[in-house]
Every structure is written in structure tokens, then in C-alpha cells.
Design a protein around this motif. Structure first.
Motif, PDB file in Angstrom:
ATOM      1  N   ARG A 182      14.616  82.992 -29.908  1.00 25.04           N
ATOM      2  CA  ARG A 182      13.423  82.604 -30.665  1.00 25.04           C
ATOM      3  C   ARG A 182      12.914  83.820 -31.433  1.00 25.04           C
ATOM      4  NH1 ARG A 182       7.922  82.657 -29.800  1.00 25.04           N
ATOM      5  NH2 ARG A 182       6.834  81.004 -30.890  1.00 25.04           N
ATOM      6  N   ARG A 183      12.650  83.616 -32.670  1.00 25.99           N
ATOM      7  CA  ARG A 183      12.128  84.706 -33.495  1.00 25.99           C
ATOM      8  C   ARG A 183      10.613  84.600 -33.533  1.00 25.99           C
ATOM      9  NH1 ARG A 183      16.413  86.222 -37.903  1.00 25.99           N
ATOM     10  NH2 ARG A 183      18.203  85.272 -36.933  1.00 25.99           N
ATOM     11  N   ASP A 184       9.997  85.714 -33.375  1.00 24.51           N
ATOM     12  CA  ASP A 184       8.546  85.776 -33.415  1.00 24.51           C
ATOM     13  C   ASP A 184       8.165  86.676 -34.582  1.00 24.51           C
ATOM     14  OD1 ASP A 184       5.834  86.130 -33.067  1.00 24.51           O
ATOM     15  OD2 ASP A 184       5.960  86.437 -30.906  1.00 24.51           O
ATOM     16  N   ALA A 185       7.933  86.068 -35.723  1.00 23.70           N
ATOM     17  CA  ALA A 185       7.667  86.823 -36.945  1.00 23.70           C
ATOM     18  C   ALA A 185       6.432  87.707 -36.806  1.00 23.70           C
ATOM     19  CB  ALA A 185       7.509  85.866 -38.125  1.00 23.70           C
ATOM     20  N   GLU A 186       5.379  87.177 -36.208  1.00 18.88           N
ATOM     21  CA  GLU A 186       4.152  87.972 -36.067  1.00 18.88           C
ATOM     22  C   GLU A 186       4.372  89.190 -35.174  1.00 18.88           C
ATOM     23  OE1 GLU A 186       1.079  88.194 -37.527  1.00 18.88           O
ATOM     24  OE2 GLU A 186       2.167  86.887 -38.901  1.00 18.88           O
ATOM     25  N   GLU A 187       5.121  89.008 -34.106  1.00 17.15           N
ATOM     26  CA  GLU A 187       5.401  90.131 -33.200  1.00 17.15           C
ATOM     27  C   GLU A 187       6.275  91.172 -33.903  1.00 17.15           C
ATOM     28  OE1 GLU A 187       5.704  92.681 -29.876  1.00 17.15           O
ATOM     29  OE2 GLU A 187       4.218  91.222 -30.530  1.00 17.15           O
ATOM     30  N   THR A 188       7.262  90.710 -34.642  1.00 15.69           N
ATOM     31  CA  THR A 188       8.131  91.637 -35.384  1.00 15.69           C
ATOM     32  C   THR A 188       7.318  92.404 -36.422  1.00 15.69           C
ATOM     33  OG1 THR A 188      10.039  90.202 -35.069  1.00 15.69           O
ATOM     34  CG2 THR A 188      10.159  91.801 -36.879  1.00 15.69           C
ATOM     35  N   ARG A 189       6.477  91.697 -37.142  1.00 19.46           N
ATOM     36  CA  ARG A 189       5.623  92.328 -38.150  1.00 19.46           C
ATOM     37  C   ARG A 189       4.708  93.368 -37.493  1.00 19.46           C
ATOM     38  NH1 ARG A 189       1.814  92.395 -41.864  1.00 19.46           N
ATOM     39  NH2 ARG A 189       2.059  91.518 -43.900  1.00 19.46           N
ATOM     40  N   ARG A 190       4.099  93.011 -36.363  1.00 16.34           N
ATOM     41  CA  ARG A 190       3.209  93.920 -35.636  1.00 16.34           C
ATOM     42  C   ARG A 190       3.956  95.172 -35.191  1.00 16.34           C
ATOM     43  NH1 ARG A 190       2.425  95.838 -31.080  1.00 16.34           N
ATOM     44  NH2 ARG A 190       3.971  94.575 -30.031  1.00 16.34           N
ATOM     45  N   ARG A 191       5.166  94.995 -34.655  1.00 17.40           N
ATOM     46  CA  ARG A 191       5.958  96.144 -34.199  1.00 17.40           C
ATOM     47  C   ARG A 191       6.344  97.047 -35.366  1.00 17.40           C
ATOM     48  NH1 ARG A 191      10.222  93.055 -30.872  1.00 17.40           N
ATOM     49  NH2 ARG A 191      11.525  94.767 -31.558  1.00 17.40           N
ATOM     50  N   ALA A 242      10.948 100.301 -34.129  1.00 17.71           N
ATOM     51  CA  ALA A 242      10.447  98.963 -33.837  1.00 17.71           C
ATOM     52  C   ALA A 242      11.476  98.107 -33.108  1.00 17.71           C
ATOM     53  CB  ALA A 242      10.022  98.269 -35.129  1.00 17.71           C
ATOM     54  N   GLY A 243      12.736  98.562 -33.090  1.00 16.66           N
ATOM     55  CA  GLY A 243      13.794  97.807 -32.426  1.00 16.66           C
ATOM     56  C   GLY A 243      14.214  96.567 -33.185  1.00 16.66           C
ATOM     57  N   VAL A 244      14.184  96.656 -34.528  1.00 14.96           N
ATOM     58  CA  VAL A 244      14.562  95.503 -35.347  1.00 14.96           C
ATOM     59  C   VAL A 244      15.539  95.934 -36.426  1.00 14.96           C
ATOM     60  CG1 VAL A 244      12.335  94.376 -34.936  1.00 14.96           C
ATOM     61  CG2 VAL A 244      12.643  95.766 -36.987  1.00 14.96           C
ATOM     62  N   ASN A 257      12.149  94.627 -45.674  1.00 13.02           N
ATOM     63  CA  ASN A 257      12.103  93.968 -46.984  1.00 13.02           C
ATOM     64  C   ASN A 257      11.624  92.524 -46.864  1.00 13.02           C
ATOM     65  OD1 ASN A 257      12.868  96.236 -48.389  1.00 13.02           O
ATOM     66  ND2 ASN A 257      15.034  95.712 -48.363  1.00 13.02           N
ATOM     67  N   ARG A 258      11.990  91.859 -45.799  1.00 13.29           N
ATOM     68  CA  ARG A 258      11.584  90.465 -45.623  1.00 13.29           C
ATOM     69  C   ARG A 258      10.068  90.347 -45.497  1.00 13.29           C
ATOM     70  NH1 ARG A 258      13.892  86.626 -41.022  1.00 13.29           N
ATOM     71  NH2 ARG A 258      14.642  85.294 -42.657  1.00 13.29           N
ATOM     72  N   TYR A 259       9.469  91.226 -44.692  1.00  8.85           N
ATOM     73  CA  TYR A 259       8.032  91.108 -44.422  1.00  8.85           C
ATOM     74  C   TYR A 259       7.149  91.925 -45.359  1.00  8.85           C
ATOM     75  CZ  TYR A 259       9.476  88.843 -40.107  1.00  8.85           C
ATOM     76  OH  TYR A 259      10.035  87.991 -39.206  1.00  8.85           O
ATOM     77  N   PHE A 260       7.687  92.993 -45.942  1.00  4.74           N
ATOM     78  CA  PHE A 260       6.835  93.903 -46.717  1.00  4.74           C
ATOM     79  C   PHE A 260       7.384  94.228 -48.108  1.00  4.74           C
ATOM     80  CE2 PHE A 260       6.212  94.766 -42.207  1.00  4.74           C
ATOM     81  CZ  PHE A 260       4.858  94.534 -42.093  1.00  4.74           C
ATOM     82  N   ALA A 261       8.529  93.718 -48.462  1.00 10.18           N
ATOM     83  CA  ALA A 261       9.178  93.898 -49.764  1.00 10.18           C
ATOM     84  C   ALA A 261       9.813  95.274 -49.950  1.00 10.18           C
ATOM     85  CB  ALA A 261       8.244  93.605 -50.928  1.00 10.18           C
TER      86      ALA A 261
END
Length: 190
Positions: free
Chosen positions: A8-17, A43-45, A51-55
């Protein structure tokens, strides 16, 4: 035969990290020395998620500055002039994240757009102080609010980078009265 459930991907958690890792890297190493790979590794990603979340790296830096500015404004809240000294004292003695935010807001990036955002965040904070003084449109009051902001930043830097006593161990109650004198001297009714 086992079936694996998709991760399961957690976009908000990934963005926060990513934001947390970037704030730490940018404040410690500066914009130019920080790579997107460093941030992604911390961040471990996967690096592509920046680029996906912040360009871009600049977009991530802007998001970090905006977050620091939002935190600064949120902590200032809608405090009346009489409460500003107490709020500053609370910030100086209670927030572990303040040094990293200040470092991020004070360190030049070498990127004009990012530096423009940084300046806007600091100006917005000074404007909020000027508004609390009841004279938001006065250049004189804005200058005095910027002097209070500079005093506060200096206080934070001395407490966290070169601790001298008794300033380094002073509690909120110890700081509130002399800070009140500074606020009164700069922004009190004249």
C-alpha cells in the motif's frame, strides 16, 4: 501458493518523509550541496518521487520554506502586542524544530526564486508583528517589527549555536520580562 498483497502506498507519509529529510539536509548542508538522491536516500524512497510530489529540487526547497514559514506564522498566531514577548519566550524554550526552521529561513540558497520565497516569509512575519502593534501600514512600524524579528533570531542563534549563560538555560518566565521590555521599546505606544 502464496499471494502477496500489493504494498500500500501512502502518498502523504511519503511526502512528509521527503519534506522532513529535505528540511534537515537543506538546513545542515545548504541548497547547493544537497542532492535529490541524498534526500531520497534519507527518506527511504525512490528519487523519482521527488519529481512526482514536488516537480524538482527547487519545488521541494520551496515546499520546505513554505512549511517553515507556515510554522513560524502558526506559532505567532494572532497574538496581541502584549502577548508577543510571552510567545517568543515560549518558542525559544520549547520548540526543538525552531533551529532547523531558522537555519532554513536564514541560509541563502543560491537560487533566486527560493531566496525570494525566503524573504517573503520573513517579511510576512514582520508584517504580522506590525499588525499586532496596530499600525500595519506604517513603514516606521514595519522597520521596528523587523528589528524585533532580528532580535528574536539573534536570541535563537545565541541559545542554540553558542550557548552562553544565563541565556542558554533561561526559561520562558525568565525571558518574558526582558523581551517585554524590548517589545515595548520597539513597538509600544509612542
Amino acid at each position: 501458493m502464496t499471494t502477496s498483497t500489493p504494498r500500500r502506498r501512502d502518498a502523504e507519509e511519503t511526502r512528509r518523509r521527503l519534506l522532513e529529510a529535505a528540511r534537515r539536509r537543506f538546513s545542515e548542508d545548504g541548497y547547493a550541496a544537497t542532492t535529490v538522491r541524498d534526500i531520497a536516500d534519507d527518506a527511504g524512497v525512490n528519487v523519482a518521487l521527488i519529481n512526482r510530489y514536488f516537480a524538482s529540487k527547487e519545488g521541494l526547497f520551496e515546499a520546505c520554506l513554505r512549511h517553515a514559514g507556515e510554522e513560524l506564522r502558526r506559532s505567532a498566531g494572532d497574538v496581541p502586542l502584549a502577548g508577543i514577548a510571552g510567545r517568543i519566550a515560549e518558542q525559544m524554550t520549547g520548540a526543538a524544530e525552531v533551529p532547523a526552521q531558522l537555519s532554513l529561513l536564514l541560509r541563502t540558497s543560491g537560487d533566486e526564486r527560493a531566496d525570494e520565497i525566503r524573504r517573503a516569509v520573513l517579511l510576512s512575519s514582520a508584517e504580522k508583528i506590525a499588525a499586532a502593534a496596530g499600525r500595519p501600514d506604517s513603514d516606521r512600524t514595519l522597520l521596528r517589527a523587523e528589528l524585533l524579528l532580528a532580535t528574536t533570531i539573534g536570541l535563537a542563534l545565541l541559545r542554540w549555536t553558542t550557548p552562553i549563560e544565563p541565556l542558554a538555560s533561561a526559561g520562558a518566565d525568565d525571558l518574558a520580562e526582558p523581551l517585554g521590555d524590548v517589545v515595548e521599546a520597539l513597538l509600544g505606544a509612542r
